[in-house]
Design a protein around this motif. Sequence first.
Motif, mmCIF file in Angstrom:
data_model
loop_
_atom_site.group_PDB
_atom_site.id
_atom_site.type_symbol
_atom_site.label_atom_id
_atom_site.label_comp_id
_atom_site.label_asym_id
_atom_site.label_seq_id
_atom_site.Cartn_x
_atom_site.Cartn_y
_atom_site.Cartn_z
ATOM 1 N N PHE A 202 -28.325 -16.121 -13.404
ATOM 2 C CA PHE A 202 -29.687 -16.105 -12.860
ATOM 3 C C PHE A 202 -30.646 -16.455 -13.993
ATOM 4 N N THR A 206 -34.948 -12.617 -14.027
ATOM 5 C CA THR A 206 -34.705 -12.444 -12.595
ATOM 6 C C THR A 206 -34.417 -10.974 -12.283
ATOM 7 N N PRO A 208 -32.636 -9.057 -9.498
ATOM 8 C CA PRO A 208 -31.864 -9.208 -8.253
ATOM 9 C C PRO A 208 -32.047 -8.051 -7.282
ATOM 10 N N ALA A 218 -31.343 -18.573 -6.820
ATOM 11 C CA ALA A 218 -31.469 -18.216 -8.240
ATOM 12 C C ALA A 218 -30.391 -18.905 -9.081
ATOM 13 N N TRP A 222 -30.885 -21.696 -12.023
ATOM 14 C CA TRP A 222 -30.319 -21.512 -13.375
ATOM 15 C C TRP A 222 -29.534 -22.756 -13.809
#
Length: 254
Positions: A202, A206, A208, A218, A222
Amino acid sequence: IDKWAWRGIRVLSLVGMMMDYMLPKRVMSWKEAWEIYFEQNGGALFADLARYGIKVPECLTQCSEDKEHISHQAWATFYQYGGAAAFHTWMPNDEEMDWLSAKYPNTFDKYYRARFTHWRDEAEKGNRFYSNTLPMLCQVCQIPMIFTEPGDPTKICYRESEYEGEKYHTCSDGCQHIFDDEPEKYAQAWLPVHQIYQGNCFPEGTDPTVEGFDPLAAVLDWYHFNNGHDNLDFEGSRDQANFAAWRGMATKNT
Ligand SMILES: [Zn+2]
Ligand SMILES: [Zn+2]
């Protein structure tokens, strides 16, 4: 020689897929190329090297069986996981399928054509099939586990080895042999799918845990994927429009 023959041959599966499915003008099939460049030319080289005690790589028996299958198995996999690959995929049209049937009389109709036709029909109806998961990768070649058992092209081949209490999976006898020779090396491999599922792919910062978090978006971010532009089906893509425009400008070799 055994090790690098197999490592090279596994990567060549991707070349086989390009030759049989992706070229706008097919030159020869993967199977024909394998027969000319490896079995004939390589065979002559190894016959010559025999005087030094060098033997034909031990994987060769399996390769003569695999040449009938690997390009179709690789393309089928990239087609299903089309969201996770940075190129477009599509199913061949009837003319291309006829070419494949003619080039692979022992296997294409028997194992692949019906499934590919079904996927194509579904896509035309608006139900283009994508798998929502990620494929398991071989610990050595890092290609998804898509290849089949020697002697049974309907059964996925996988091998398991243990090293320091952990299990490691490989796609074939060849890759397992390579793993077992140097487990300390291959156990460290950075496998994209494992890393994604562990949450290591990610963008920085980030979170999550926020509501509505979209892990796929995401991960693609990345990887610097432009989702919907770099991946998915060829139909409707920028590449398709470009290619049609360039073809339209051609004055010969059309
Ligand atoms: Zn492998
Ligand atoms: Zn070895």
